[in-house]
Design an enzyme around this catalytic site. Structure first.
Site, short mmCIF file in Angstrom:
data_model
loop_
_atom_site.label_atom_id
_atom_site.label_comp_id
_atom_site.label_asym_id
_atom_site.label_seq_id
_atom_site.Cartn_x
_atom_site.Cartn_y
_atom_site.Cartn_z
N ARG A 55 0.81 -1.22 0.00
CA ARG A 55 0.00 0.00 0.00
C ARG A 55 0.84 1.27 0.00
O ARG A 55 0.41 2.31 -0.46
CB ARG A 55 -0.84 0.05 1.28
CG ARG A 55 -2.10 -0.71 1.19
CD ARG A 55 -2.73 -0.78 2.58
NE ARG A 55 -3.23 -2.13 2.79
CZ ARG A 55 -4.45 -2.50 2.46
NH1 ARG A 55 -5.28 -1.66 1.95
NH2 ARG A 55 -4.84 -3.74 2.64
N PHE A 99 -5.00 -3.29 -2.04
CA PHE A 99 -5.39 -4.64 -2.47
C PHE A 99 -6.89 -4.77 -2.75
O PHE A 99 -7.33 -5.71 -3.39
CB PHE A 99 -4.94 -5.69 -1.44
CG PHE A 99 -3.45 -5.73 -1.24
CD1 PHE A 99 -2.57 -5.30 -2.23
CD2 PHE A 99 -2.90 -6.18 -0.05
CE1 PHE A 99 -1.20 -5.31 -2.04
CE2 PHE A 99 -1.52 -6.20 0.16
CZ PHE A 99 -0.67 -5.76 -0.84
N LYS A 192 12.82 -27.26 5.84
CA LYS A 192 14.06 -27.38 6.62
C LYS A 192 14.83 -28.61 6.17
O LYS A 192 14.24 -29.67 5.95
CB LYS A 192 13.75 -27.46 8.12
CG LYS A 192 13.21 -26.14 8.70
CD LYS A 192 13.09 -26.21 10.20
CE LYS A 192 12.31 -25.03 10.77
NZ LYS A 192 13.11 -23.83 11.00
N GLU A 226 11.23 -22.67 21.68
CA GLU A 226 11.67 -21.37 21.18
C GLU A 226 12.11 -20.51 22.35
O GLU A 226 11.49 -20.56 23.42
CB GLU A 226 10.53 -20.65 20.48
CG GLU A 226 10.04 -21.36 19.25
CD GLU A 226 8.95 -20.53 18.61
OE1 GLU A 226 9.30 -19.61 17.86
OE2 GLU A 226 7.78 -20.79 18.88
N ASP A 245 -0.78 -22.10 16.63
CA ASP A 245 0.38 -21.47 15.99
C ASP A 245 1.45 -22.50 15.60
O ASP A 245 2.11 -22.35 14.58
CB ASP A 245 0.99 -20.43 16.94
CG ASP A 245 2.08 -19.59 16.29
OD1 ASP A 245 1.86 -19.13 15.16
OD2 ASP A 245 3.15 -19.39 16.90
N HIS A 250 3.24 -27.17 12.19
CA HIS A 250 4.61 -27.68 12.19
C HIS A 250 4.74 -29.03 12.90
O HIS A 250 5.32 -29.97 12.35
CB HIS A 250 5.57 -26.69 12.85
CG HIS A 250 5.47 -25.30 12.30
ND1 HIS A 250 5.29 -25.04 10.96
CD2 HIS A 250 5.54 -24.08 12.89
CE1 HIS A 250 5.26 -23.72 10.76
NE2 HIS A 250 5.41 -23.13 11.93
N LYS A 350 7.02 -21.15 23.99
CA LYS A 350 7.78 -19.91 23.84
C LYS A 350 8.55 -19.68 25.15
O LYS A 350 8.14 -20.16 26.21
CB LYS A 350 6.85 -18.71 23.63
CG LYS A 350 5.84 -18.90 22.51
CD LYS A 350 6.37 -18.46 21.17
CE LYS A 350 5.32 -18.43 20.10
NZ LYS A 350 5.64 -19.25 18.93
C1 BG6 Z 1 5.92 -19.69 12.94
C2 BG6 Z 1 5.14 -19.29 14.17
O1 BG6 Z 1 5.11 -20.45 12.07
O2 BG6 Z 1 7.04 -20.48 13.32
C3 BG6 Z 1 6.02 -18.52 15.12
O3 BG6 Z 1 4.03 -18.50 13.78
C4 BG6 Z 1 7.26 -19.31 15.43
O4 BG6 Z 1 5.32 -18.22 16.32
C5 BG6 Z 1 7.95 -19.79 14.15
O5 BG6 Z 1 8.13 -18.47 16.18
C6 BG6 Z 1 9.08 -20.75 14.47
O6 BG6 Z 1 9.81 -21.04 13.31
P1 BG6 Z 1 11.33 -21.49 13.38
O7 BG6 Z 1 11.69 -21.82 11.98
O8 BG6 Z 1 12.08 -20.32 13.94
O9 BG6 Z 1 11.37 -22.67 14.30
#
Ligand code: BG6
Length: 502
Positions: A55, A99, A192, A226, A245, A250, A350
């Site tokens: 934008r 958009f 990865k 994390e 999340d 994942h 986290k």
């Molecule tokens: C993202 C999440 O999909 O993956 C984040 O939304 C997270 O919250 C991230 O921090 C972690 O990815 P990586 O590759 O750093 O393990």
């Protein structure tokens, strides 16, 4: 379409990349750096062009400067060579676009039809690095402005929805414009290096092929920890929580790659069909299993590497009454012939002490044991698959302890493949480099099919419904710890412990 080809057969297809959200966090942090590396390695065709769309009012020159700044932040200095910088900047153009403004999309069509130096066909790849609520509208406008043809592809990011129903709405909206064969749903964990190695490890090594089932594996453990907290994303994260999340996408993708049956070949659908079977067989959680088998946590203030950090409820923009989880640990399983009775322990959070993603396959103990009874509990092999940091694979085996006075004492040690030191000349690419390359080549095996997303949501929705019914708040854990004490009790009640040889 074949998934793997020998490198010498691989082409460098020309594409026109339209990047929506060109000034957003994902683009600036990940996508330009990934594209730059592809360019540096000669994997971008000389005619490939990139149109940044956002934008903000910006000229192409100032856009190039912004991208250059992003590269300086996210590409190592010794990899940021001038020749690639210049070539890469030359590919970039900018178009200011609201958009929602249908007429503005004609600018994309004009960019597409601008004169080329040769006559190669360049498919349009549309990368939507924007909130999912905009996916449908952007796709419709692209179609309305005649930007698309039968080669155009769209790349979308998670989160695809908030639950099963909203994911269906989003997928329907994209699906009105693009067929499934041209939709690339990113789960960056699939890009990865070590995650891909799981496929090689499992299906290229008969040693593991014969052992990969409930007769030989006692349990599986996945930790995705994390160190970061919410990083200015409180609004998004608080609505989602760690289950939506991280687990819905994942961690479940990792479970799929560990648990799936061998696909007939490496075609995208052969792999994804097998993953869907795993998702369908995932054990659901009933309310009565929650107390025993699931732990939700939320971090409070603590210390990480000597630095004090605030609690989740004290982060910027926080609602101090939030009960969103920032940690989840669970014991689940895959109810099928291969995995019956094998627990899968998952945990992710986290503000843990380290950034660490690893999978541990625990093999069963030796059935007939002849060594020192004191060492009985050593007698099981473990396969440790480290996704990050220090990508590598280690197989823990038992050998004889050396020394004249040691008799037949056993010693546990790794057969270790550390990718960094085993292949020092090979740079481990970022997940986005691999994924972008696969989109350019039109290969979908590393992308998530619609039914995978839906089965994963279905399973998560049931768990979330049980949480609501149970109505308990998350347990607190100090930032810098490995989560609530209850997550340790959850695994010790089965006579096991989280693998801690970090
Ligand atoms: C993202 C999440 O999909 O993956 C984040 O939304 C997270 O919250 C991230 O921090 C972690 O990815 P990586 O590759 O750093 O393990």
């Amino acid at each position: 379409m074949s998934a793997y080809k020998r490198p010498d057969e691989e082409s460098r297809p020309v594409i026109d990349l339209a990047l929506f959200g060109a000034l957003g966090d994902l683009s600036l942090r990940k996508l330009y750096a990934a594209l730059f590396h592809l360019d540096r390695e000669g994997l971008l065709h000389e005619d490939t062009r990139i149109l940044g769309l956002a934008r903000q009012e910006l000229t192409t020159d100032s856009y190039r400067q912004r991208v250059n700044q992003a590269l300086e932040q996210h590409v190592k200095r010794d990899e940021l060579d001038d020749a690639t910088r210049k070539r890469f900047a030359g590919r970039l153009e900018y178009l200011q676009l609201d958009f929602a403004d249908a007429a503005g999309y004609e600018g994309i069509a004009r960019w597409r039809s601008a004169v080329r130096h040769d006559t190669v066909i360049s498919p349009l790849v549309v990368y939507l690095a924007v909130p999912a609520s905009l996916y449908g509208e952007i796709c419709r406008h692209l179609q309305g402005a005649a930007c698309l043809d039968e080669l155009s592809r769209v790349v979308v990011e998670k989160p695809i929805g908030y639950d099963f129903d909203t994911s269906c709405d989003i997928n329907d909206a994209i699906g009105e414009v693009f067929p499934e064969s041209r939709i690339y749903r990113i789960d960056h964990y699939l890009g990865k290096e070590t995650v891909q190695n799981l496929i090689a490890l499992r299906f290229a090594n008969p040693l593991f092929g014969t052992q990969w089932n409930q007769n030989h594996i006692s349990h599986v453990e996945i930790t995705v920890a994390e160190q970061v907290g919410i990083e200015g994303r409180w609004g998004y994260f608080d609505r989602a929580g760690q289950l939506r999340d991280m687990v819905q996408n994942h961690l479940l993708q990792l479970v799929c790659l560990i648990a799936m049956d061998p696909p007939a070949n490496l075609d995208a659908d052969a792999i994804r069909d097998e993953k869907v079977k795993v998702l369908k067989a995932l054990q659901p959680f009933s309310v009565d299993r929650l107390n025993r088998d699931v732990v939700r946590g939320q971090y409070i203030a603590g210390t990480i590497r000597g630095k004090a950090v605030p609690g989740y409820l004290e982060e910027e923009g926080a609602n101090p009454h939030s009960e969103t989880e920032t940690f989840v640990a669970m014991k689940t399983g895959v109810a099928n012939w291969r995995w019956a009775g094998v627990p899968f322990y998952l945990r992710t959070g986290k503000r843990m002490p380290d950034k660490l993603s690893q999978i541990i396959i625990h093999f069963r103990q030796q059935a007939h044991y002849i060594f020192d009874p004191d060492q009985r509990n050593l007698a099981a092999n473990k396969l440790v698959i480290r996704l990050q940091p220090d990508e590598g694979i280690a197989l823990e085996v038992l050998t004889k302890d050396s020394g004249l006075d040691r008799g037949m004492r056993l010693r546990r040690g790794p057969l270790h493949l550390d990718f960094g030191s085993a292949f020092p000349q090979t740079r481990i690419p970022d997940a986005y480099e691999r994924l972008l390359l696969e989109v350019m080549k039109g290969r979908q095996y590393l992308f998530v099919r619609r039914d995978e997303v839906e089965h994963a949501w279905h399973w998560c929705d049931r768990l979330i419904a049980s949480w609501k019914e149970q109505g308990e708040p998350p347990r607190r854990y100090p930032a810098g710890s490995w989560g609530p004490v209850a997550s340790i009790a959850m695994i010790t009640q089965d006579g096991r412990s989280w693998y801690e040889d970090y």
